[in-house]
Scaffold this motif. Structure first.
Motif, PDB file in Angstrom:
ATOM      1  N   LEU A 193       0.841  -1.192   0.000  1.00 32.45           N
ATOM      2  CA  LEU A 193       0.000   0.000   0.000  1.00 32.45           C
ATOM      3  C   LEU A 193       0.876   1.242   0.000  1.00 32.45           C
ATOM      4  O   LEU A 193       1.807   1.353   0.791  1.00 32.45           O
ATOM      5  CB  LEU A 193      -0.907   0.016   1.234  1.00 32.45           C
ATOM      6  N   GLU A 194       0.559   2.148  -0.903  1.00 34.46           N
ATOM      7  CA  GLU A 194       1.245   3.443  -0.931  1.00 34.46           C
ATOM      8  C   GLU A 194       0.360   4.477  -0.256  1.00 34.46           C
ATOM      9  O   GLU A 194      -0.799   4.665  -0.634  1.00 34.46           O
ATOM     10  CB  GLU A 194       1.541   3.859  -2.375  1.00 34.46           C
ATOM     11  N   ARG A 195       0.903   5.152   0.746  1.00 39.61           N
ATOM     12  CA  ARG A 195       0.110   6.063   1.564  1.00 39.61           C
ATOM     13  C   ARG A 195      -0.316   7.317   0.796  1.00 39.61           C
ATOM     14  O   ARG A 195       0.472   7.891   0.053  1.00 39.61           O
ATOM     15  CB  ARG A 195       0.897   6.486   2.800  1.00 39.61           C
ATOM     16  N   ALA A 196      -1.560   7.712   1.015  1.00 34.93           N
ATOM     17  CA  ALA A 196      -2.050   8.998   0.529  1.00 34.93           C
ATOM     18  C   ALA A 196      -1.866  10.036   1.637  1.00 34.93           C
ATOM     19  O   ALA A 196      -1.606   9.681   2.788  1.00 34.93           O
ATOM     20  CB  ALA A 196      -3.520   8.882   0.147  1.00 34.93           C
ATOM     21  N   PRO A 197      -1.960  11.333   1.328  1.00 31.18           N
ATOM     22  CA  PRO A 197      -1.895  12.347   2.386  1.00 31.18           C
ATOM     23  C   PRO A 197      -2.965  12.094   3.439  1.00 31.18           C
ATOM     24  O   PRO A 197      -4.115  11.805   3.126  1.00 31.18           O
ATOM     25  CB  PRO A 197      -2.142  13.657   1.632  1.00 31.18           C
ATOM     26  N   MET A 198      -2.585  12.185   4.711  1.00 31.88           N
ATOM     27  CA  MET A 198      -3.478  11.830   5.811  1.00 31.88           C
ATOM     28  C   MET A 198      -4.264  13.011   6.363  1.00 31.88           C
ATOM     29  O   MET A 198      -5.306  12.827   6.984  1.00 31.88           O
ATOM     30  CB  MET A 198      -2.663  11.201   6.955  1.00 31.88           C
ATOM     31  N   ARG A 199      -3.783  14.216   6.183  1.00 27.26           N
ATOM     32  CA  ARG A 199      -4.390  15.376   6.827  1.00 27.26           C
ATOM     33  C   ARG A 199      -5.077  16.276   5.811  1.00 27.26           C
ATOM     34  O   ARG A 199      -4.584  16.453   4.700  1.00 27.26           O
ATOM     35  CB  ARG A 199      -3.341  16.164   7.620  1.00 27.26           C
ATOM     36  N   THR A 200      -6.180  16.858   6.238  1.00 26.22           N
ATOM     37  CA  THR A 200      -6.935  17.765   5.377  1.00 26.22           C
ATOM     38  C   THR A 200      -7.395  18.964   6.194  1.00 26.22           C
ATOM     39  O   THR A 200      -7.917  18.805   7.307  1.00 26.22           O
ATOM     40  CB  THR A 200      -8.166  17.076   4.768  1.00 26.22           C
ATOM     41  N   VAL A 201      -7.172  20.141   5.660  1.00 26.79           N
ATOM     42  CA  VAL A 201      -7.726  21.365   6.219  1.00 26.79           C
ATOM     43  C   VAL A 201      -8.760  21.880   5.226  1.00 26.79           C
ATOM     44  O   VAL A 201      -8.470  22.020   4.031  1.00 26.79           O
ATOM     45  CB  VAL A 201      -6.633  22.426   6.459  1.00 26.79           C
ATOM     46  N   ALA A 202      -9.969  22.120   5.699  1.00 27.42           N
ATOM     47  CA  ALA A 202     -11.050  22.512   4.799  1.00 27.42           C
ATOM     48  C   ALA A 202     -11.794  23.706   5.372  1.00 27.42           C
ATOM     49  O   ALA A 202     -11.782  23.963   6.586  1.00 27.42           O
ATOM     50  CB  ALA A 202     -12.013  21.346   4.580  1.00 27.42           C
ATOM     51  N   GLY A 203     -12.434  24.423   4.484  1.00 29.18           N
ATOM     52  CA  GLY A 203     -13.240  25.564   4.906  1.00 29.18           C
ATOM     53  C   GLY A 203     -14.349  25.817   3.911  1.00 29.18           C
ATOM     54  O   GLY A 203     -14.246  25.445   2.735  1.00 29.18           O
ATOM     55  N   GLN A 204     -15.421  26.406   4.359  1.00 26.00           N
ATOM     56  CA  GLN A 204     -16.506  26.776   3.464  1.00 26.00           C
ATOM     57  C   GLN A 204     -17.232  27.985   4.017  1.00 26.00           C
ATOM     58  O   GLN A 204     -17.206  28.246   5.224  1.00 26.00           O
ATOM     59  CB  GLN A 204     -17.475  25.609   3.261  1.00 26.00           C
ATOM     60  N   ALA A 205     -17.865  28.712   3.121  1.00 28.67           N
ATOM     61  CA  ALA A 205     -18.611  29.909   3.494  1.00 28.67           C
ATOM     62  C   ALA A 205     -19.920  29.915   2.729  1.00 28.67           C
ATOM     63  O   ALA A 205     -19.994  29.438   1.586  1.00 28.67           O
ATOM     64  CB  ALA A 205     -17.806  31.175   3.194  1.00 28.67           C
ATOM     65  N   GLY A 206     -20.960  30.411   3.351  1.00 33.59           N
ATOM     66  CA  GLY A 206     -22.248  30.447   2.679  1.00 33.59           C
ATOM     67  C   GLY A 206     -23.169  31.481   3.294  1.00 33.59           C
ATOM     68  O   GLY A 206     -22.908  32.049   4.368  1.00 33.59           O
ATOM     69  N   TYR A 207     -24.257  31.707   2.575  1.00 36.07           N
ATOM     70  CA  TYR A 207     -25.277  32.636   3.056  1.00 36.07           C
ATOM     71  C   TYR A 207     -26.636  32.113   2.632  1.00 36.07           C
ATOM     72  O   TYR A 207     -26.827  31.688   1.486  1.00 36.07           O
ATOM     73  CB  TYR A 207     -25.069  34.037   2.486  1.00 36.07           C
ATOM     74  N   GLY A 208     -27.568  32.108   3.553  1.00 35.08           N
ATOM     75  CA  GLY A 208     -28.946  31.735   3.268  1.00 35.08           C
ATOM     76  C   GLY A 208     -29.884  32.773   3.834  1.00 35.08           C
ATOM     77  O   GLY A 208     -29.652  33.338   4.917  1.00 35.08           O
ATOM     78  N   THR A 209     -30.984  33.033   3.093  1.00 35.22           N
ATOM     79  CA  THR A 209     -31.916  34.065   3.550  1.00 35.22           C
ATOM     80  C   THR A 209     -32.531  33.703   4.891  1.00 35.22           C
ATOM     81  O   THR A 209     -32.892  34.587   5.666  1.00 35.22           O
ATOM     82  CB  THR A 209     -33.025  34.265   2.502  1.00 35.22           C
ATOM     83  N   GLY A 210     -32.649  32.398   5.194  1.00 35.03           N
ATOM     84  CA  GLY A 210     -33.204  32.003   6.475  1.00 35.03           C
ATOM     85  C   GLY A 210     -32.164  31.629   7.500  1.00 35.03           C
ATOM     86  O   GLY A 210     -32.496  31.407   8.665  1.00 35.03           O
ATOM     87  N   GLU A 211     -30.897  31.520   7.083  1.00 31.71           N
ATOM     88  CA  GLU A 211     -29.858  31.046   7.995  1.00 31.71           C
ATOM     89  C   GLU A 211     -28.714  32.030   8.168  1.00 31.71           C
ATOM     90  O   GLU A 211     -27.829  31.803   8.994  1.00 31.71           O
ATOM     91  CB  GLU A 211     -29.314  29.716   7.474  1.00 31.71           C
ATOM     92  N   GLY A 212     -28.682  33.098   7.398  1.00 30.89           N
ATOM     93  CA  GLY A 212     -27.652  34.107   7.548  1.00 30.89           C
ATOM     94  C   GLY A 212     -26.302  33.659   7.021  1.00 30.89           C
ATOM     95  O   GLY A 212     -26.190  32.717   6.247  1.00 30.89           O
ATOM     96  N   ILE A 213     -25.245  34.358   7.460  1.00 29.19           N
ATOM     97  CA  ILE A 213     -23.876  34.043   7.052  1.00 29.19           C
ATOM     98  C   ILE A 213     -23.371  32.857   7.872  1.00 29.19           C
ATOM     99  O   ILE A 213     -23.603  32.777   9.088  1.00 29.19           O
ATOM    100  CB  ILE A 213     -22.964  35.263   7.245  1.00 29.19           C
ATOM    101  N   ARG A 214     -22.658  31.970   7.206  1.00 23.40           N
ATOM    102  CA  ARG A 214     -22.141  30.781   7.899  1.00 23.40           C
ATOM    103  C   ARG A 214     -20.737  30.477   7.390  1.00 23.40           C
ATOM    104  O   ARG A 214     -20.525  30.287   6.194  1.00 23.40           O
ATOM    105  CB  ARG A 214     -23.042  29.583   7.663  1.00 23.40           C
ATOM    106  N   LEU A 215     -19.744  30.437   8.295  1.00 20.74           N
ATOM    107  CA  LEU A 215     -18.367  30.098   7.988  1.00 20.74           C
ATOM    108  C   LEU A 215     -18.003  28.838   8.762  1.00 20.74           C
ATOM    109  O   LEU A 215     -18.275  28.739   9.963  1.00 20.74           O
ATOM    110  CB  LEU A 215     -17.412  31.228   8.368  1.00 20.74           C
ATOM    111  N   GLU A 216     -17.382  27.879   8.079  1.00 25.22           N
ATOM    112  CA  GLU A 216     -17.003  26.625   8.733  1.00 25.22           C
ATOM    113  C   GLU A 216     -15.573  26.269   8.353  1.00 25.22           C
ATOM    114  O   GLU A 216     -15.158  26.421   7.197  1.00 25.22           O
ATOM    115  CB  GLU A 216     -17.933  25.486   8.335  1.00 25.22           C
ATOM    116  N   ALA A 217     -14.794  25.786   9.326  1.00 28.48           N
ATOM    117  CA  ALA A 217     -13.426  25.329   9.095  1.00 28.48           C
ATOM    118  C   ALA A 217     -13.237  24.014   9.841  1.00 28.48           C
ATOM    119  O   ALA A 217     -13.852  23.771  10.891  1.00 28.48           O
ATOM    120  CB  ALA A 217     -12.410  26.366   9.575  1.00 28.48           C
TER     121      ALA A 217
END
Length: 654
Positions: A325-349
């Protein structure tokens, strides 16, 4: 006028033209060299001697460079180097054969690859000869071993047509197919011969021969011949009878059974965990398809970038598998941003280590910052837990959610075990079972007094689900149906202890009408039995409205509202339905839809006083599923409902 011999080609014609234009050069080479001592001294100002009369119109050597030469030839060397454009035509083949051969010929053709660029006569001639050889070779590969291809150039001026004139000749056929070695394995002989496919009297087609050999190797693996040997193929042609005899020796080396799993190199997983992922037990008959399935499953873990699986002889009739087995990268840093008229601004990391707790123990730390939601938590997800595609989940999170319906500060500790489906192996039956401990401090409106209040709930729940997926695709189904049942018995401590049960049923149907039009529909019914709405924590009630519910309305905006702030208060039952027509043209689709539903304080779902939303959506179909954009409007909106709502997500609405 100079005539080009088609058999000699353009290059030879050019050489002949040069010889005719300059015979003096040859005559000069035939004269014996003069003694340089007898030459008179050169006078640069002396006039040139007239050129000899050899029947050639010599140019005026005293003319100035700017003067036009009236008697310059209109054809010859200048034409040979002129830029010509050409088209290519194949002649002499029946339409079916020409259609098949063009698909093979055009990607390899020198003429076709350079057709857009002007070329001189010599270049066109060379390309035509190369393509004639190519076309003849393709005909021989289809069994026309006496094929002959000639080239011809037609037209005048700067546009010409290059014709490849083919004479296929007679079609050679197999007189006999010999697979020595298969006869000895009488039990599988018929199946192996059928897999090879070729029989006597069929054309000597190289593509079918290669495909037959590949299919034979696959069938040997399917039937347990792990160490089968396929020898060198021999094809003997008889040009007098236009027939061929094919001989392909095969040594099956006996059927085998699965033995041990051996891990080579730096281990990522132990042999025991790989055996858990494999779809066989030691001692089961060897099947090459199961080995390939294991390879795909190891890649699907996300921890492996490459897999090497090598069968090696084991004890007796067993075959061991040496796996690297050849190892793939193990770590991931992710982020997302969004806006909904009923949910407002939302940032996630989030930060994830996919093998922090081996084997396959992925740990994810995540945080959410938004106008209506804040969260910090950690999630453990162990894939292939105890068995293939079984997942162990654990979660701890602290959150604050500020909705129009309630304000909740919550701490949750949860765990579950589930049988999952995925894009590679879509399963019919899936299930989950788990437990939750929740401490939540929530603010809502007391309907009796018309004032806001804050209460603390301690909740224990045992959520479970069972689903059946009879559709043909996980993200973009076009036929079949789905059923899902979710049950969560819960005990709540708030001004005493009481219990209730949340139950929800979802069903969807997909019916194709044409290859490009699918009618899809869904229904959702939910109920809470055992306690009144006011006693149940606001975050545990039913709500409706939004992109995954009734489109056209804001998030959680359906159902009863409080008389003071006109905010939704949730209910004990939910009724929803949706119907849409999915019309697809290429990668794009148009989806008109009609949704309906409502929330009720009654424990049983009701079908009166429904709210309806309608609209149209656009789909862009990718290889990982459709990207969805829906625009909806409420048909019987109330005060506070917006006129238009927009939803964007991946996958169909249901």
């Amino acid at each position: 006028m100079f005539q080009v011999d088609a058999g000699r080609g353009v290059a030879a014609a050019l050489a002949a033209l040069l010889l005719c234009a300059c015979p003096g050069a040859l005559l000069a080479q035939e004269q014996p060299p003069a003694d340089p001592l007898d030459l008179p001294p050169l006078d640069p100002s002396a006039p040139l001697d007239p050129l000899p009369d050899l029947g050639v119109d010599w140019p005026d050597m005293e003319a100035s460079p700017g003067e036009a030469i009236a008697d310059a030839p209109a054809a010859g060397i200048a034409d040979a180097s002129a830029g010509l454009r050409y088209t290519v035509r194949i002649e002499g083949l029946d339409p079916d054969t020409e259609t098949i051969l063009r698909g093979q010929f055009e990607p390899l053709s020198t003429l076709e690859q350079n057709r857009r660029e002007p070329a001189n006569a010599a270049q066109i001639d060379r390309r035509a000869r190369e393509d004639a050889d190519l076309l003849a070779e393709l005909l021989r590969a289809r069994g026309y071993y006496d094929a002959l291809v000639r080239t011809r150039v037609e037209g005048a001026g700067s546009d010409v047509t290059v014709a490849l004139e083919a004479e296929p000749g007679p079609l050679y056929r197999f007189a006999e197919i010999r697979l020595p070695g298969i006869e000895e394995s009488s039990e599988d002989a018929a199946a192996l011969r059928d897999a090879f496919g070729l029989k006597a009297a069929e054309p000597v087609d190289a593509a079918r021969v290669a495909a037959g050999e590949a299919a034979l190797r696959v069938e040997l693996g399917k039937r347990g011949y792990a160490f089968a040997e396929v020898g060198e193929m021999d094809v003997v042609l008889d040009h007098e009878t236009r027939t061929a005899i094919l001989t392909l020796p095969v040594n099956p080396n006996g059927t085998r059974e699965f033995g041990r799993i051996l891990v080579e190199g730096r281990p990522l997983f132990g042999a025991k965990h790989i055996q858990t992922i494999a779809r066989w037990k030691p001692g089961a008959p060897y099947r090459a398809a199961l080995v390939e399935d294991l390879r795909r499953a190891l890649i699907a873990t996300g921890l492996v970038s490459a897999v090497g699986i090598r069968p090696v002889p084991g004890e007796g009739r067993s075959v061991d598998l040496a796996i690297s087995l050849e190892r793939a990268p193990m770590r991931t840093v992710a982020g997302q941003a969004g806006y909904g008229t009923g949910e407002g601004i939302r940032l996630e990391a989030s930060w994830q280590h996919r093998n922090l707790l081996p084997p396959e123990g992925a740990v994810t730390f995540r945080g959410v910052a938004g106008t209506q939601e804040q969260l910090i938590g950690v999630v453990l997800r162990r894939n292939n837990f105890l068995r293939r595609d079984q997942v162990l989940n654990a979660q701890f999170a602290i959150s604050h959610i500020d909705r129009a319906a309630y304000d909740a500060r919550t701490t949750i500790l949860a765990g579950s075990i589930e049988r999952q489906t995925n894009l590679i192996w879509q399963k019919k039956w899936t299930w989950s079972a788990g437990a939750e401990l929740v401490a939540t401090d929530e603010e809502d409106v007391d309907i009796e007094t018309g004032t806001t209040r804050r209460r603390t709930f301690f909740i224990g729940a045992l959520p479970a689900s069972l689903s059946y997926d009879g559709s043909n695709d996980l993200l973009d189904p076009t036929t079949g149906y789905r059923l899902a049942l979710r049950v969560s018995p819960e005990a709540s401590l708030q001004s005493g202890t009481f219990g209730y049960a949340r139950t929800q049923i979802d069903a969807s149907l997909y019916q194709p009408f044409t290859p490009t039009v699918t009618l899809a529909g869904r229904i959702r019914l939910g109920t809470i039995l055992g306690a009144g709405r006011d006693r149940i924590a606001p975050s545990r009630r039913f709500y409706a409205g939004g992109g995954g519910s009734v489109r056209g309305y804001g998030f959680q905006r359906l159902g009863p509202r409080d008389p003071v702030f006109d905010d939704p208060i949730g209910g004990r039952s939910v009724t929803e339905f949706a119907i849409e027509a999915r019309i697809r043209r290429g990668n794009w689709g148009i989806v008109p839809f009609l949704d309906g539903g409502n929330i009720s304080t009654s424990p049983l779902p009701k079908f009166d006083n429904l709210r309806f939303g309608a609209g149209i959506g656009v789909r862009y179909h990718t290889r990982f599923g459709p990207i969805r954009v829906d625009v909806g409007t409420p048909l019987n909106r109330r005060s506070g409902d917006g006129r238009v709502a927009v939803y964007v997500s991946l996958g169909q609405a249901f």
